[in-house]
Scaffold this active site. Structure first.
Site: not given
Ligand SMILES: Nc1nc2c(c(=O)[nH]1)N[C@H]1C(S)=C(S)[C@@H](COP(=O)(O)OP(=O)(O)OC[C@H]3O[C@@H](n4cnc5c(=O)[nH]c(N)nc54)[C@H](O)[C@@H]3O)O[C@H]1N2
Ligand SMILES: Nc1nc2c(c(=O)[nH]1)N[C@H]1C(S)=C(S)[C@@H](COP(=O)(O)OP(=O)(O)OC[C@H]3O[C@@H](n4cnc5c(=O)[nH]c(N)nc54)[C@H](O)[C@@H]3O)O[C@H]1N2
Ligand SMILES: [Mo]
Length: 828
Positions: A156, A158
């Protein structure tokens, strides 16, 4: 500096540097996109300089190259809110964190079976030939010995935008051709919501187009950012952000209508939009929504006609709401105690929501926690009680904060992309049945690695974990993204071989046996669209510089491995990079023509150095989600068993799960503000970062914009800080029974008392891995502290926002952060 100051400051910075000479007046802010591609080609006149148009998750970019080196980058569109993520291409290409050469861990190379050495062994530089031989040999012998269920390639992540160079899809293509692999179910983003919503609404909902922003601007009186932070999260898109969503939020602000933000911290959106901030305890939204719902009923303000006509099971839910089943009325006073939102405020919200056209915009942070299924179910239930679903500007929307949800869909064509299944013909997939039975909800990865053969519940089915011997990851950062890092480090020691393709020395790459250097998207040619829902532009992603050092694209890596496995022809279909891109573009061209939209041919498009931009129809601008259902629920039923909104789901009730009942209900999480301990008295929330995409770009100079004494910031309320003798700018230790990290204190009144926030994506940088059970993370990765448990038996999603911690001032000598530079290595 407050977040608002940061935003203002960076805006000044943008105006000052604005430009590559790229951003001409485009009218973009008024919704009529224009592009400036023609300027791009003439902007860099100096000798040896050129400007190349490409794109990334964070938008379309003009990149200035001088003598083979990137010197500058910026958006090719004029955007009214600058996106600093666009300014660091040079760091991405030339930064010190790059993986330059194929590397193998010494222990692995020498046949030492001690996998606890992962993460602190010595690195050995090897040739590509040697690397391919090791990877091919390792995978082949595991296949022969254990079959397809021994190989995990869920992978998994991004990675980078692009139709062709999609790391994970390419990995799957290679694995499909060579005998199969175990994959995963779901994602981290909406792990809980995407499983519950189909039971309630008949669609996945979280990745669906929303009521058009044009309608919202016109008709909504109030928008509610419920656990949403669009100003941050709309800076990125899965394809590429064109920031139209941000422009629309800004326009809504300019109408002067009300914006309410319900979150634990006053986030960037609340500040920028000048929203009314309603601080809430993390993980208590269901209680808060019940309090509002109870107020509606007790004041007779719920829409009985709507509930009757469009929903099923409200009566069962109402018995619970009123306390007939458990002697506890879920009234405003009850909800106030749990949520931290005063009872008067709860009643006021009920009055405001029901007397105004209100759009409840649900973000996803609140479902990334234990019982995360309940929040979105309850949000839909509350919206049903308000009765505005399907009316212009009313109801709920679960994707306004993500990838331009609500920006009207343009009329044109969609570009094709590389498929995980080569040429449609991959022979007899005899392994498919076994591996699909063994694929598991992705957030159960540590549990699966540690407990092969264990059976778990999932959405009414049983899943038995496979016995994983090989992990191949391409394009994700699990040692940062997954919860409870210390448990994961142990789990990660189970397999015999771990291979990672990476551009950078991420914590995950450091924890592998073999690391293959991948090009960044700036070192290859590709294509992408913008705005996952609006589909407004096709961006060329042109190669900006030559591959750096010995990096290869994932495509070339898997093509080579396919060659060793004797399936190269099938993998490449005999096509070159440009052949693929022409084909993907042609799909869009053909589809556009059917829609009577004429696109330039590929050669013209590619040489013009600018995007193709599609127009939006008046119909798309007026689109209202669920309007058809509202107009005629019999002719346009939902995809649920009843055809209506299921406030009570018979299907779920019959699963008989103790942690997900037949109607939405409040279940106390194991860890939250109302359930702390003396050892861990503060709740932890882990929002997504403004200056990163998860862990991506953490290694760039953007770090200087947010770190505190080189550490990831932790937001702490001024009273909680004072009680601990912590001052703004102090290094603190944050810890609980699961682990410990250093972080830099940002003391603020912009977070609810009793909760601290550390943004996800901070790189894991253990001080003493291998010597300590719970090594100190020197930088501040919050997942060292989070809880690794499924949301419930229904979705088994990730639950990082269910956690409690303690914070103390760090008084020792703070160890240097080392994770952002290349580790030492020797020559084979
Ligand atoms: N505590 C906490 N943990 C969370 C979350 C949270 O809200 N709280 N959010 C979760 C969510 S919603 C998500 S989506 C995940 C995200 O987790 P990831 O999708 O694993 O996060 P990224 O940092 O986007 O990692 C992408 C990696 O791909 C590498 N990469 C970029 N381009 C390429 C390429 O062309 N080839 C290869 N081989 N590698 C490449 C980048 O260098 C990077 O290390 O994290 C989750 N973890
Ligand atoms: N700049 C930037 N953009 C992104 C990403 C990134 O890493 N950086 N990640 C991308 C990805 S993969 C995803 S999934 C989306 C994530 O999008 P979201 O999941 O919506 O993002 P979060 O920041 O986890 O949460 C949004 C807000 O909810 C609040 N929140 C957390 N827990 C609670 C709760 O229990 N109750 C309430 N009411 N609020 C709460 C957080 O503090 C934050 O202010 O964003 C996408 N866009
Ligand atoms: Mo995500």
């Amino acid at each position: 500096m407050s977040k608002q100051e940061k935003i203002n400051n960076s805006r000044r910075g943008f105006l000052k540097n604005s430009s590559l000479g790229l951003a001409a007046s485009t009218g973009f802010a008024t919704g009529t996109t224009g592009v400036v591609g023609s300027l791009v080609s003439t902007s860099a006149k100096a000798e040896g300089m050129k400007t190349v148009v490409t794109a990334a998750h964070w938008g379309p970019l003009g990149v200035v190259v001088e003598n083979g080196k990137v010197v500058k980058s910026d958006s090719i569109f004029e955007v009214s809110v600058p996106n600093e993520l666009q300014h660091v291409v040079a760091d991405q290409v030339h930064g010190e964190a790059r993986v330059k050469y194929p590397m193998v861990r010494r222990g692995y190379l020498e046949g030492n079976k001690d996998t606890t050495l992962r993460g602190h062994d010595e690195w050995v530089r090897i040739s590509w030939d040697k690397a391919f031989e090791l990877v091919h040999g390792g995978i082949k012998s595991a296949r022969d010995a254990y079959g397809a269920t021994g190989i995990f390639a869920g992978s998994y992540g991004w990675y980078s935008s692009g139709s062709l160079h999609a790391a994970r899809t390419l990995l799957h293509r290679y694995m499909n051709l060579t005998g199969g692999f175990v994959g995963v179910k779901g994602d981290y983003s909406t792990g809980a919501a995407q499983v519950i919503m189909p039971h309630v609404l008949g669609t996945i909902e979280v990745y669906e187009q929303q009521t058009s922003w044009e309608v919202v601007l016109e008709s909504s009186d109030i928008i509610v950012l419920w656990s949403a932070n669009p100003l941050t999260t709309l800076r990125n898109a899965w394809t590429s952000s064109d920031q139209q969503g941000i422009e629309y939020f800004k326009k809504f602000k300019e109408t002067g209508k009300r914006i309410i933000c319900i979150t634990p911290e006053r986030n960037e959106s609340a500040e920028f939009l000048n929203a009314e901030w309603v601080p809430v305890n993390t993980g208590t939204d269901v209680a808060l929504m019940l309090g509002i719902a109870h107020t509606l009923v007790s004041e007779g303000k719920h829409d009985k006609a709507f509930l009757q006509k469009y929903t099923v099971g409200y009566d069962k839910f109402e018995e619970y709401l009123l306390g007939k089943t458990d002697n506890q009325a879920k009234d405003a006073e009850w909800a106030a105690k749990i949520s931290g939102v005063p009872a008067d405020k709860i009643k006021q919200l009920a009055a405001d929501f029901s007397s105004n056209r209100t759009m409840l915009m649900g973000g996803w942070g609140m479902q990334r926690q234990r019982h995360g299924e309940q929040t979105h179910w309850m949000l839909v239930t509350l919206a049903s009680m308000l009765g505005q679903i399907g009316l212009p500007g009313g109801g709920f929307g679960l994707s306004y904060h993500y990838a331009n949800g609500g920006v009207p869909t343009a009329t044109g064509g969609i570009v094709g992309s590389i498929s995980a299944n080569a040429g449609g013909d991959v022979g007899e997939k005899t392994w498919l049945d076994d591996t699909s039975k063994a694929s598991f909800p992705l957030a159960r990865i540590s549990d699966a690695l540690l407990n092969p053969g264990k059976t778990i519940q999932y959405n009414g089915t049983e899943i038995t974990y496979p016995d994983i011997k090989v992990i191949y990851w391409a394009g994700g950062n699990p040692l940062v993204h997954h919860q409870d890092t210390n448990t994961m480090v142990k789990a990660w020691q189970k397999p015999e071989l771990i291979v990672v393709n990476e551009c950078y020395w991420t914590p995950t790459a450091r924890m592998a046996d073999i690391v293959l250097p991948a090009t960044t998207s700036y070192e290859r040619n590709d294509l992408t669209m913008s705005g996952d829902y609006s589909m407004m532009n096709i961006f060329p992603m042109k190669q900006v510089v030559e591959p750096q050092f010995e990096a290869k694209s994932d495509y070339d890596i898997f093509a080579e491995l396919s060659k060793l496995a004797g399936v190269a022809e099938k993998f490449t279909e005999g096509k070159s990079e440009m052949d693929w891109l022409k084909g993907f573009y042609q799909s869009a061209f053909d589809a556009a023509r059917k829609n009577r939209v004429i696109m330039p041919n590929f050669d013209k498009f590619w040489s013009e150095n600018k995007p193709v931009t599609f127009k939006v129809s008046e119909k798309a601008k007026k689109w209202v989600r669920y309007e058809e259902f509202r107009n005629d629920p019999l002719l346009s039923p939902l995809g649920t068993p009843s055809g209506k909104i299921e406030i009570y789901s018979d299907v779920i009730a019959k699963m008989n799960y103790d942690d997900c009942k037949g109607y939405p209900s409040w279940m106390e999480p194991e860890e939250y503000a109302g359930n702390t301990t003396a050892e861990a008295p503060l709740a932890l929330v882990t929002p997504h970062p403004y200056y990163r995409l998860h862990s991506q770009l953490a290694h760039t100079s953007l770090r200087s914009k947010y770190t505190v004494k080189d550490r990831e910031p932790i937001l702490i309320h001024k009273d909680d800080a004072a009680a601990r003798g912590i001052a703004d700018g102090d290094i603190v230790r944050v810890f609980n029974g699961r682990g410990q990290v250093l972080a830099g204190a940002v003391v603020t009144d912009g977070i609810i008392k009793g909760t601290v926030a550390i943004h996800e994506g901070a790189w894991y940088d253990p001080a003493d891995l291998g010597q300590s059970e719970k090594p100190l993370c020197k930088f501040g990765c919050p997942n060292v502290l989070t809880r690794d448990e499924g949301t419930s038996k229904l979705a088994q999603g990730n639950s990082p926002n269910t956690a409690i911690v303690q914070v103390e001032k760090f008084t020792g000598e703070a160890p240097e952060v080392t994770v952002f530079s290349e580790p030492k290595y020797t020559q084979a």
